[in-house]
Design a protein around this motif. Structure first.
Motif, PDB file in Angstrom:
ATOM      1  N   LYS A 279      -4.993  -1.579  -5.522  1.00 10.86           N
ATOM      2  CA  LYS A 279      -5.713  -1.942  -4.296  1.00 10.86           C
ATOM      3  C   LYS A 279      -7.224  -1.791  -4.421  1.00 10.86           C
ATOM      4  O   LYS A 279      -7.980  -2.412  -3.686  1.00 10.86           O
ATOM      5  CB  LYS A 279      -5.197  -1.072  -3.146  1.00 10.86           C
TER       6      LYS A 279
ATOM      7  N   GLU B 155       0.583  -0.872  -2.093  1.00 11.73           N
ATOM      8  CA  GLU B 155      -0.843  -0.740  -2.412  1.00 11.73           C
ATOM      9  C   GLU B 155      -1.072   0.578  -3.158  1.00 11.73           C
ATOM     10  O   GLU B 155      -0.902   1.656  -2.599  1.00 11.73           O
ATOM     11  CB  GLU B 155      -1.665  -0.762  -1.133  1.00 11.73           C
TER      12      GLU B 155
ATOM     13  N   HIS C 253      -2.075  -6.709   3.795  1.00  8.89           N
ATOM     14  CA  HIS C 253      -2.781  -6.193   2.614  1.00  8.89           C
ATOM     15  C   HIS C 253      -4.239  -6.648   2.548  1.00  8.89           C
ATOM     16  O   HIS C 253      -4.550  -7.825   2.757  1.00  8.89           O
ATOM     17  CB  HIS C 253      -2.071  -6.638   1.340  1.00  8.89           C
TER      18      HIS C 253
END
Length: 241
Positions: free
Chosen positions: A64, A92, A214
């Protein structure tokens, strides 16, 4: 559990497929080509080699951030697109945590170092206890002097890894006062297998997001954003201008 993992947060581009505790396939490249050129062809090649139907995966793990702004955007866009197309959750993984996971089981303190330019590093401090990754100092963007001072204060032997090692090696030789080592070539850069292995732990704890949710975590402003802020500070006020 079958999981696809992607890491394009730094100089390395890496994809991996894991099933439970087995690494089925991994493709990692550390070369000068851009990740936009390599990531999807690498995934396609791995999928062909292990006869993988992407519809059978349970989740998609992605580094991430922090890291290269362009690299993070490419990795996130790839994971997000696949997640939306396949209707799969995303996992993530903080980039520095994933890098530290390369050294699973290490008895010493683990210090990943990613070159963040201008004398700064994306870094953190970690240890392993009972097979679990323990965060001693969470990932951050700091001057190399800051993390070295923290290591000296803790007073434990440490292993360094990451693309920041050659950048800061001379400084560390002069200022690190505890015993230290550098990770070997096969463990000193980002790899999707480590991201995937850590992601499996996340999935077991229910730590997933939807593809729509996300977003990459840049941890600090890009150079363009910093330059814009500096320019804005220098602009004259509203008084007749």
């Amino acid at each position: 559990m079958k999981l696809l993992a992607i890491d394009s947060s730094g100089l390395v581009a890496s994809v991996a497929i894991l099933e439970d505790d087995n690494l089925l396939g991994e493709y990692t490249i550390n070369y000068k080509k851009t990740h936009s050129q390599t990531l999807l062809p690498m995934l396609d090649e791995v999928a062909k080699m292990i006869e993988l139907d992407l519809k059978t995966i349970d989740a998609i793990a992605v580094a991430k951030g922090p890291g290269s702004f362009t690299g993070l955007r490419i990795g996130s866009a790839t994971a997000k697109g696949l997640g939306l197309a396949l209707d799969k959750p995303l996992v993530e993984i903080p980039t520095v945590d994933g890098l530290a996971y390369n050294l699973w089981g290490c008895a010493d303190l683990v210090c990943p170092l990613m070159d963040a330019r201008r004398g700064q590093t994306y870094t953190g401090l970690y240890e392993f206890s009972d097979g679990k990754l323990i965060t001693v100092e969470p990932q951050c963007a700091v001057d190399i002097a800051h993390i070295v001072a923290k290591i000296n204060e803790i007073g434990r032997a440490v292993v360094f890894l990451g693309d920041g090692v050659p950048v800061f090696e001379e400084y560390m030789k002069e200022h690190v006062t505890v015993p230290y080592r550098f990770a070997p070539a096969h463990k000193n850069k980002q790899c999707a297998a480590a991201v995937g292995a850590l992601a499996i732990e996340y999935v077991r704890k229910g730590k997933t997001v939807t593809a729509m949710e996300h977003q990459p975590d840049y941890l600090r402003l890009s150079q363009a954003e910093r330059e814009k802020m500096e320019k804005d500070k220098r602009l004259p006020g509203d008084a007749g201008v």
